[in-house]
Write a protein that holds these residues in place. Structure first.
Motif, PDB file in Angstrom:
ATOM      1  N   LYS A  71      51.163  26.241  43.577  1.00 11.81           N
ATOM      2  CA  LYS A  71      50.154  25.870  44.493  1.00 11.81           C
ATOM      3  C   LYS A  71      50.332  26.109  45.982  1.00 11.81           C
ATOM      4  CE  LYS A  71      51.364  20.929  44.877  1.00 11.81           C
ATOM      5  NZ  LYS A  71      51.029  19.381  44.634  1.00 11.81           N
ATOM      6  N   HIS A  72      51.663  26.533  46.340  1.00 11.51           N
ATOM      7  CA  HIS A  72      51.802  26.508  47.686  1.00 11.51           C
ATOM      8  C   HIS A  72      51.958  28.372  48.010  1.00 11.51           C
ATOM      9  CE1 HIS A  72      52.716  22.488  48.356  1.00 11.51           C
ATOM     10  NE2 HIS A  72      53.713  22.588  47.018  1.00 11.51           N
ATOM     11  N   GLY A  73      51.930  29.083  46.893  1.00  9.45           N
ATOM     12  CA  GLY A  73      52.018  30.524  47.352  1.00  9.45           C
ATOM     13  C   GLY A  73      52.378  31.286  46.222  1.00  9.45           C
ATOM     14  N   THR A  74      52.286  32.590  46.361  1.00  7.79           N
ATOM     15  CA  THR A  74      52.476  33.806  45.283  1.00  7.79           C
ATOM     16  C   THR A  74      53.462  34.695  45.704  1.00  7.79           C
ATOM     17  OG1 THR A  74      50.343  33.141  44.370  1.00  7.79           O
ATOM     18  CG2 THR A  74      51.306  35.141  43.661  1.00  7.79           C
ATOM     19  N   VAL A  75      54.412  35.085  45.093  1.00  7.55           N
ATOM     20  CA  VAL A  75      55.230  36.306  45.402  1.00  7.55           C
ATOM     21  C   VAL A  75      55.107  37.539  44.382  1.00  7.55           C
ATOM     22  CG1 VAL A  75      56.749  34.953  46.958  1.00  7.55           C
ATOM     23  CG2 VAL A  75      57.087  35.134  44.643  1.00  7.55           C
ATOM     24  N   ARG A 115      57.851   7.621  51.773  1.00  9.03           N
ATOM     25  CA  ARG A 115      58.547   8.853  51.121  1.00  9.03           C
ATOM     26  C   ARG A 115      58.407  10.140  51.701  1.00  9.03           C
ATOM     27  NH1 ARG A 115      58.557   9.303  45.278  1.00  9.03           N
ATOM     28  NH2 ARG A 115      56.346   9.355  45.415  1.00  9.03           N
ATOM     29  N   ILE A 116      59.206  10.873  51.998  1.00  5.49           N
ATOM     30  CA  ILE A 116      59.161  12.322  52.351  1.00  5.49           C
ATOM     31  C   ILE A 116      59.660  13.041  50.956  1.00  5.49           C
ATOM     32  CG2 ILE A 116      59.898  14.337  53.495  1.00  5.49           C
ATOM     33  CD1 ILE A 116      60.366  12.593  55.864  1.00  5.49           C
ATOM     34  N   ILE A 117      58.551  13.805  50.274  1.00  4.73           N
ATOM     35  CA  ILE A 117      58.393  14.482  49.271  1.00  4.73           C
ATOM     36  C   ILE A 117      58.693  15.855  49.396  1.00  4.73           C
ATOM     37  CG2 ILE A 117      57.715  14.995  46.784  1.00  4.73           C
ATOM     38  CD1 ILE A 117      56.385  12.342  47.162  1.00  4.73           C
ATOM     39  N   ILE A 118      59.690  16.742  49.352  1.00  3.93           N
ATOM     40  CA  ILE A 118      59.897  18.218  49.738  1.00  3.93           C
ATOM     41  C   ILE A 118      59.265  19.140  48.524  1.00  3.93           C
ATOM     42  CG2 ILE A 118      61.517  19.889  50.408  1.00  3.93           C
ATOM     43  CD1 ILE A 118      60.914  17.553  52.348  1.00  3.93           C
ATOM     44  N   GLN A 119      58.603  20.245  48.760  1.00  4.06           N
ATOM     45  CA  GLN A 119      58.386  21.148  47.781  1.00  4.06           C
ATOM     46  C   GLN A 119      58.532  22.356  48.610  1.00  4.06           C
ATOM     47  OE1 GLN A 119      54.012  20.164  46.375  1.00  4.06           O
ATOM     48  NE2 GLN A 119      55.188  18.542  44.984  1.00  4.06           N
ATOM     49  N   ALA A 120      58.308  23.520  47.893  1.00  5.49           N
ATOM     50  CA  ALA A 120      58.702  24.839  48.054  1.00  5.49           C
ATOM     51  C   ALA A 120      57.796  25.634  47.624  1.00  5.49           C
ATOM     52  CB  ALA A 120      60.481  24.956  47.981  1.00  5.49           C
ATOM     53  N   GLN A 121      57.496  26.929  48.353  1.00  4.47           N
ATOM     54  CA  GLN A 121      56.733  28.068  47.853  1.00  4.47           C
ATOM     55  C   GLN A 121      57.732  28.910  47.053  1.00  4.47           C
ATOM     56  OE1 GLN A 121      56.252  29.988  51.497  1.00  4.47           O
ATOM     57  NE2 GLN A 121      53.949  28.871  51.796  1.00  4.47           N
ATOM     58  N   PRO A 122      57.335  29.614  46.154  1.00  2.49           N
ATOM     59  CA  PRO A 122      58.025  30.496  45.167  1.00  2.49           C
ATOM     60  C   PRO A 122      59.001  31.478  45.975  1.00  2.49           C
ATOM     61  CG  PRO A 122      55.773  30.473  44.437  1.00  2.49           C
ATOM     62  CD  PRO A 122      55.528  29.826  45.625  1.00  2.49           C
ATOM     63  N   GLU A 123      60.381  31.437  45.504  1.00  7.40           N
ATOM     64  CA  GLU A 123      61.261  32.644  46.259  1.00  7.40           C
ATOM     65  C   GLU A 123      62.079  33.055  45.068  1.00  7.40           C
ATOM     66  OE1 GLU A 123      64.804  31.862  49.233  1.00  7.40           O
ATOM     67  OE2 GLU A 123      63.720  30.288  48.856  1.00  7.40           O
ATOM     68  N   TRP A 124      62.036  34.470  45.279  1.00  4.18           N
ATOM     69  CA  TRP A 124      62.717  35.223  44.232  1.00  4.18           C
ATOM     70  C   TRP A 124      64.435  34.677  43.778  1.00  4.18           C
ATOM     71  CZ3 TRP A 124      59.971  36.824  40.463  1.00  4.18           C
ATOM     72  CH2 TRP A 124      58.695  37.229  40.660  1.00  4.18           C
ATOM     73  N   LEU A 125      64.776  34.630  42.662  1.00  2.77           N
ATOM     74  CA  LEU A 125      66.107  34.662  42.452  1.00  2.77           C
ATOM     75  C   LEU A 125      66.521  35.812  41.689  1.00  2.77           C
ATOM     76  CD1 LEU A 125      66.354  30.949  40.841  1.00  2.77           C
ATOM     77  CD2 LEU A 125      66.848  31.607  43.276  1.00  2.77           C
ATOM     78  N   LYS A 126      65.709  36.416  41.143  1.00  2.30           N
ATOM     79  CA  LYS A 126      66.158  37.712  40.472  1.00  2.30           C
ATOM     80  C   LYS A 126      64.744  38.666  40.295  1.00  2.30           C
ATOM     81  CE  LYS A 126      67.985  39.616  36.089  1.00  2.30           C
ATOM     82  NZ  LYS A 126      68.571  39.222  34.765  1.00  2.30           N
ATOM     83  N   VAL A 127      65.067  39.936  40.691  1.00  2.38           N
ATOM     84  CA  VAL A 127      63.701  40.558  40.567  1.00  2.38           C
ATOM     85  C   VAL A 127      63.919  42.027  39.789  1.00  2.38           C
ATOM     86  CG1 VAL A 127      62.946  40.064  43.028  1.00  2.38           C
ATOM     87  CG2 VAL A 127      64.570  41.933  42.641  1.00  2.38           C
ATOM     88  N   ILE A 128      63.030  42.724  39.487  1.00  2.00           N
ATOM     89  CA  ILE A 128      63.152  43.920  38.727  1.00  2.00           C
ATOM     90  C   ILE A 128      63.298  45.029  39.626  1.00  2.00           C
ATOM     91  CG2 ILE A 128      61.850  43.236  36.721  1.00  2.00           C
ATOM     92  CD1 ILE A 128      59.381  44.482  37.866  1.00  2.00           C
ATOM     93  N   THR A 129      63.867  46.215  39.240  1.00  4.16           N
ATOM     94  CA  THR A 129      64.149  47.236  39.989  1.00  4.16           C
ATOM     95  C   THR A 129      63.721  48.318  39.227  1.00  4.16           C
ATOM     96  OG1 THR A 129      66.504  47.318  38.962  1.00  4.16           O
ATOM     97  CG2 THR A 129      66.098  46.371  41.182  1.00  4.16           C
ATOM     98  N   ASP A 130      63.479  49.655  40.017  1.00  9.22           N
ATOM     99  CA  ASP A 130      63.205  50.967  39.243  1.00  9.22           C
ATOM    100  C   ASP A 130      63.985  51.204  38.291  1.00  9.22           C
ATOM    101  OD1 ASP A 130      60.905  51.071  41.130  1.00  9.22           O
ATOM    102  OD2 ASP A 130      61.993  52.389  42.740  1.00  9.22           O
ATOM    103  N   THR A 131      63.404  51.739  37.226  1.00  4.99           N
ATOM    104  CA  THR A 131      64.447  52.087  35.942  1.00  4.99           C
ATOM    105  C   THR A 131      64.063  53.256  35.493  1.00  4.99           C
ATOM    106  OG1 THR A 131      64.498  49.687  35.593  1.00  4.99           O
ATOM    107  CG2 THR A 131      64.984  51.196  33.655  1.00  4.99           C
ATOM    108  N   GLU A 132      64.987  53.913  34.900  1.00  5.86           N
ATOM    109  CA  GLU A 132      64.826  55.569  33.998  1.00  5.86           C
ATOM    110  C   GLU A 132      65.238  54.799  32.623  1.00  5.86           C
ATOM    111  OE1 GLU A 132      66.426  58.668  35.939  1.00  5.86           O
ATOM    112  OE2 GLU A 132      65.012  58.892  37.313  1.00  5.86           O
ATOM    113  N   ALA A 133      64.439  55.223  31.604  1.00  9.10           N
ATOM    114  CA  ALA A 133      64.957  54.816  30.114  1.00  9.10           C
ATOM    115  C   ALA A 133      64.546  56.113  29.374  1.00  9.10           C
ATOM    116  CB  ALA A 133      64.359  53.464  29.772  1.00  9.10           C
ATOM    117  N   ASP A 134      65.328  56.125  28.207  1.00  8.30           N
ATOM    118  CA  ASP A 134      65.200  57.304  27.391  1.00  8.30           C
ATOM    119  C   ASP A 134      64.297  56.860  26.390  1.00  8.30           C
ATOM    120  OD1 ASP A 134      67.429  58.544  28.547  1.00  8.30           O
ATOM    121  OD2 ASP A 134      68.837  58.148  27.023  1.00  8.30           O
ATOM    122  N   ILE A 135      63.396  58.034  25.931  1.00  8.06           N
ATOM    123  CA  ILE A 135      62.232  57.712  25.005  1.00  8.06           C
ATOM    124  C   ILE A 135      63.083  57.071  23.550  1.00  8.06           C
ATOM    125  CG2 ILE A 135      62.307  60.084  24.089  1.00  8.06           C
ATOM    126  CD1 ILE A 135      59.371  59.955  23.458  1.00  8.06           C
TER     127      ILE A 135
END
Length: 1036
Positions: free
Chosen positions: A395-399, A315-335
């Motif tokens: 186990k394959h990486g960090t983003v 068998r060939i078993i495919i795994q994958a390093q982490p890959e972003w689907l959604k990220v955070i962005t710079d934010t300005e918020a009211d107190i």
């Protein structure tokens, strides 16, 4: 109380000022953003380089400062340390594996916050020497397979392997019989031969950046025992792992090699899917480039020869390093507000997600809730400002994903968004007046007209965001409108003046229409408006504005008059269907009217093509109905293509005609064991529409062959052989795996059939050897195909002859006759066909001069059954010996008894001379001196004359037995060209050439004995000098 209130007001003012200063500085300052991060580094042990540099650079304002961690512990940058910072880079001097190998991380900070980089490993590459122990010799029976173990020395990272035979650089090639595993380094020889005798050494090479190092093992001697010529079935020796793990996007390599005699062929297949176009390589290696999750599954290696097969699966078993689907962005918020941040990552295994604030782990506490990829803040405070990072890892990486949070506290401020000073509005219309001061937290808003406080009513609306909406406006609504904004930081206001104008109205609205694709149309739209303002028209299609500059010429304005906004549509397409809205607009209001345009055309593509009920020659296809584009669908067409051809072809279906209300049909007459894609097209009275997207690829089931192989023929070969040839069956007609051929043959006139199985679809001939096979013996031959599902039909019987032998009999009654001095005719009686041991191709005439040996004879061959030949190129007055032989594909037979012939003497070399001519009415008489043959020349029996009126007319041949001739000429005769030569048993002699001109007397030309291209000497007996000049000119 008054003192306390004053203190609170003063404190609030100070806080407001400080926050305002912070807000002002935030427009200029920002936290660190990495532009370069450290990368995994491999340092060769013993390298001449004396340092390692790990890069780190961040964009920040104010500029960032840098720190580094090794294995999670901060590195101290002491003056005499081997570690030093160059800008943000970490430089390690004289790196040592025991101290410096590990994981490194860069930390960048400024007054806005802190971020950490991805982790980068520093590893040390090395390759030690092979063991110095002698290697045991190997002895094997010739014809058997053998394996040499490499046993490489300790190393990092992986190596490439080759093997030496006897000496450097005599490397063993990978030729199908021999294979070097790049996984273990072992050498495999499928079937040993005498040439394999010798000493073998494993040669291992390490590649680190631009540094290459190689080592080789002690030699191991291979000796061979007596040959074992027996054939045996394959046995797989080099196997890929039962489970092979691979990262998506990488290349996967599987190895498979087998021993066997004959040398086995290796085939690959995917058991739970079809072969991918990403497969490269063949035989012992299967390589899949840019591997993806669709490549996961079970793979089978099959080794096959004529004695059998062996298989292995993994068998060939495919795994994958982490890959972003959604990220955070710079934010300005009211107190005081709430904030929810989320990030998501894909990967296999599923990545775990954690959060950092200013480089430190962030967990749930008080107002902060951390839950996987979710981060929630309740009632933000200024201290929540900072740099945040979302970290996804398996186990394959960090983003890492970074963003800055800025919490704001601001008193209301209209400087950036004041209320519009002049607010025009249309009578009976509506006006919207925004109130958008900058404030944190959000300000409370009040509106006044003059001194009147406005509240919500049937005509007045104040929205929750502070916007003022006035409806059904009249002249009495004119005046000053002021927005008051207030929060705990302070208050502010802004004022505008409302001015009421005449309303805009559509006076001629567009009308709905229904047209066919390719036709033209104009939609009308006229309007009235306040004369003090400019009027503009805009058009939209299904609420999307029409851009005339990007319409490819389909849309144009029909009029330049201000009150007319007609729209012309040219060469309408299906995409032009929809609701068209004309909007007449001034700065204060607008009016709109809509109309629907229906464009009829061929149907759109069907959707969701699904293949099911797959058999060997049929599948069931279903699809979903596409757009009919306003004209009913009349019928469907199904097309398919195979891996063998990229061209789509219409397929036969059941039912034959698929009605327009159908959404399923059976596709028939398919080829078994063939990969197909299908697509569906719909049609109506306006044409055939666009095709659907192709279905997923499927393979029809296997079936026994249905077509007999073609091109059955044969013949030739060595004595006692029957060679049978055929045309290899194309992939289209193989119908299944394990394809081969079954031959049936028997000597013509006998009863029992002999059979032979020939594996492999590529095979195209079979050789049957038997001492009892006579030459050119007719055999009846049939052929059929087989595969794993069974056998196919037999072909028609063909007659194939065994190998021929040279003819055993010779022609007889050979006769040779000299024709000219250099030619002869040869004839003979043919051989009897019943005496032939092969197919008679013709006869070979051999001739040689008297006194020469027959081996030096010249040869002329005839084709077919002719029994005579004309031989040229002989020497004059020469005696020749002549013999004749029959020949076939096996060679020439015995010679006939030789016969003799002597060629004639050559003709006289001198041409006729003293040529003269006389005109008499319509006749010209030409005379010349007779030519007398010499002793070594053949007798003169006559003369030949070629007469030609001019250079363009056809010549006429005249024969004369004496040295004169009379030739009729026309009355208008002016001149002619004449050639005269002798003729006799030896052939024709050299010609004399003259140019005859009509004149008043007798003319004569004296010729040299040898013809040459120079002008002939001419003597005129009765002509004037003018005639002499004319003749000379014509001769030139």
């Amino acid at each position: 109380m008054g003192g306390t209130a004053g203190f609170v007001r003063t404190s609030l003012a100070v806080v407001a000022f400080l926050v305002w200063c912070q807000a002002q500085s935030s427009t200029r300052n920002y936290g660190p953003v990495f532009e370069e991060q450290p990368a995994h580094t491999l340092f060769p042990e013993g390298s001449a380089e004396e340092k390692v540099t790990l890069a780190c650079r961040a964009r920040a304002s104010p500029p960032a400062t840098y720190r580094w961690k090794m294995n999670g512990t901060e590195i101290k940058m002491e003056p005499d340390s081997r570690y030093r910072l160059v800008a943000g880079d970490l430089v390690i001097s004289n790196p040592v594996k025991a101290k410096d190998a590990g994981s490194y991380q860069c930390v960048a900070s400024n007054s806005r916050g802190t971020v950490v980089s991805r982790e980068a490993s520093l590893r040390f590459g090395f390759l030690q020497e092979f063991s110095a122990e002698e290697r045991d010799p190997v002895k094997i029976t010739e014809g058997w397979g053998v394996m040499f173990a490499c046993s490489p020395p300790p190393h990092y990272p992986g190596l490439s392997y080759r093997w030496l035979l006897n000496e450097f650089p005599n490397f063993i090639p990978a030729d199908g019989r021999r294979f070097v595993s790049q996984t273990t380094g072992n050498l495999y020889i499928a079937k040993t031969e005498a040439s394999d005798l010798g000493n073998y050494s494993c040669f291992a090479t390490s590649h680190i950046d631009f540094i290459t190092k190689s080592v080789f093992s002690k030699f191991s001697r291979l000796s061979l025992a007596a040959e074992d010529a027996r054939q045996y079935a394959p046995s797989i020796k080099a196997r890929f792992p039962a489970d092979t793990y691979a990262l998506a996007g990488q290349m996967v390599t599987l190895e498979c090699f087998a021993f066997g005699n004959p040398v086995p062929r290796i085939k690959w297949r995917k058991l739970d899917g079809s072969q991918s176009s990403k497969w490269i390589g063949s035989e012992p290696l299967l390589q899949i480039q840019d591997v993806g999750f669709e490549d996961e599954g079970t793979y089978e290696c099959e080794a096959e020869n004529i004695k059998g097969r062996d298989t292995y699966q993994g068998r060939i078993i495919i795994q994958a390093q982490p890959e972003w689907l959604k990220v955070i962005t710079d934010t300005e918020a009211d107190i005081g507000s709430d904030l929810r941040w989320s990030c998501a990552a894909a990967g296999k295994p599923r990545p775990a997600v954690r959060w950092l604030r200013d480089g430190q782990p962030l967990t749930s506490q008080n107002r902060i809730e951390v839950s996987g990829g979710e981060l929630r803040f309740s009632k933000l405070v200024l201290e929540d400002s900072g740099m945040y990072q979302c970290v996804a890892e398996n186990k394959h990486g960090t983003v890492y994903a970074s963003a800055e949070l800025t919490v704001q506290a601001l008193a209301p401020d209209f400087r950036l968004n004041p209320v519009k000073r002049l607010i025009p509005a249309a009578r009976s219309g509506k006006v919207i007046i925004p109130c958008q001061p900058r404030a944190a937290p959000k300000a409370t808003v009040l509106w006044t007209k003059g001194t009147e406080l406005l509240i919500n009513s049937s005509r007045v609306t104040i929205t929750t965001d502070g916007t003022l909406i006035l409806q059904n406006i009249s002249k009495s609504d004119e005046g000053k409108y002021t927005c008051f904004a207030e929060n705990f930081m302070g208050k502010a206001n802004s004022t505008g003046v409302l001015s009421v104008r005449d309303a805009t109205k559509i006076t001629l609205a567009p009308s709905s229409a229904d047209i066919n694709v390719g036709e033209n149309l104009t939609l009308q739209c006229h309007a009235s408006h306040d004369p003090t303002m400019d009027l503009t028209f805009t058009w939209s299609l299904d609420d999307f504005p029409i851009d005339f500059d990007k319409s490819e010429g389909h849309y144009r304005r029909a009029s330049v008059k201000e009150a007319i906004g007609d729209l012309s549509i040219f060469n309408t397409q299906l995409k032009h269907s929809g609701r068209y809205t004309c909007t007449a607009q001034t700065v204060v209001d607008s009016a709109s009217e809509s109309a629907t345009l229906t464009v009829r055309g061929p149907p759109g593509p069907p959707g969701g093509v699904v293949v099911r009920d797959i058999s060997d020659t049929a599948v069931q296809l279903s699809w979903s109905r596409g757009f009919d584009n306003h004209s009913p669908i009349a019928r469907y067409i199904i097309e398919a293509r195979t891996l063998l051809s990229s061209k789509w072809k219409q397929m036969r279906t059941n039912p034959v005609n698929i009605e327009g209300n159908a959404e399923t049909a059976q596709v028939v007459n398919l080829i078994p064991w063939m990969d197909y894609e299908f697509r569906v097209l719909a049609s109506n009275i306006l044409g055939v529409g666009e095709p659907s997207l192709p279905s997923s690829k499927i393979r029809t089931k296997e079936a026994a062959p249905t077509v007999a192989p073609s091109g059955l023929s044969g013949g030739g070969g060595a004595p006692n052989e029957l060679i049978i040839n055929w045309t290899p069956t194309l992939r289209d007609y193989q119908n299944g795996d394990g394809f081969g051929y079954i031959l049936s043959f028997r000597k013509k006139g006998t009863q029992g059939w002999l059979t032979a199985r020939v594996p492999h679809a590529e095979s195209l001939h079979y050789v049957y050897r038997n001492e009892s096979i006579g030459p050119y013996t007719p055999f009846e031959v049939k052929i059929k195909a087989y595969n794993r599902k069974g056998e196919g039909p037999e072909s028609l019987t063909a007659i194939v002859y065994s190998a021929e032998e040279e003819p055993k009999v010779s022609p007889f009654r050979v006769m040779a006759k000299a024709v000219l001095s250099s030619e002869m005719d040869v004839s003979w009686e043919p051989v009897e066909q019943g005496d032939m041991t092969g197919l008679l191709l013709g006869y070979e005439i051999r001739y040689w001069k008297d006194g020469d040996k027959e081996e030096a004879a010249d040869r002329v061959r005839t084709a077919g059954l002719v029994t005579s030949a004309h031989v040229t190129g002989l020497n004059p007055n020469t005696k020749y010996h002549v013999s004749v032989r029959a020949y076939n594909r096996a060679g020439t037979g015995p010679p006939s008894p030789s016969t003799n012939v002597t060629t004639t003497k050559p003709p006289p070399k001198r041409p006729p001379g003293n040529i003269s001519w006389t005109f008499s009415g319509s006749t010209v008489s030409i005379k010349w001196d007779p030519v007398v043959a010499k002793a070594d020349e053949s007798a003169v029996t006559g003369y030949k004359m070629l007469y030609r009126q001019d250079s363009h007319s056809a010549p006429t041949l005249y024969l004369a037995s004496k040295s004169r001739i009379d030739i009729p000429v026309p009355e208008d005769f002016a001149h002619a060209f004449v050639q005269i030569r002798v003729t006799g048993p030896g052939g024709d002699g050299i010609p004399a050439e003259v140019h005859i001109l009509r004149n008043s007397g007798t003319s004569m030309m004296v010729e040299d004995s040898v013809t040459r291209p120079a002008p002939h000497a001419v003597i005129i007996t009765t002509n004037s000098l003018v005639m002499v000049a004319l003749i000379s000119y014509l001769e030139l």
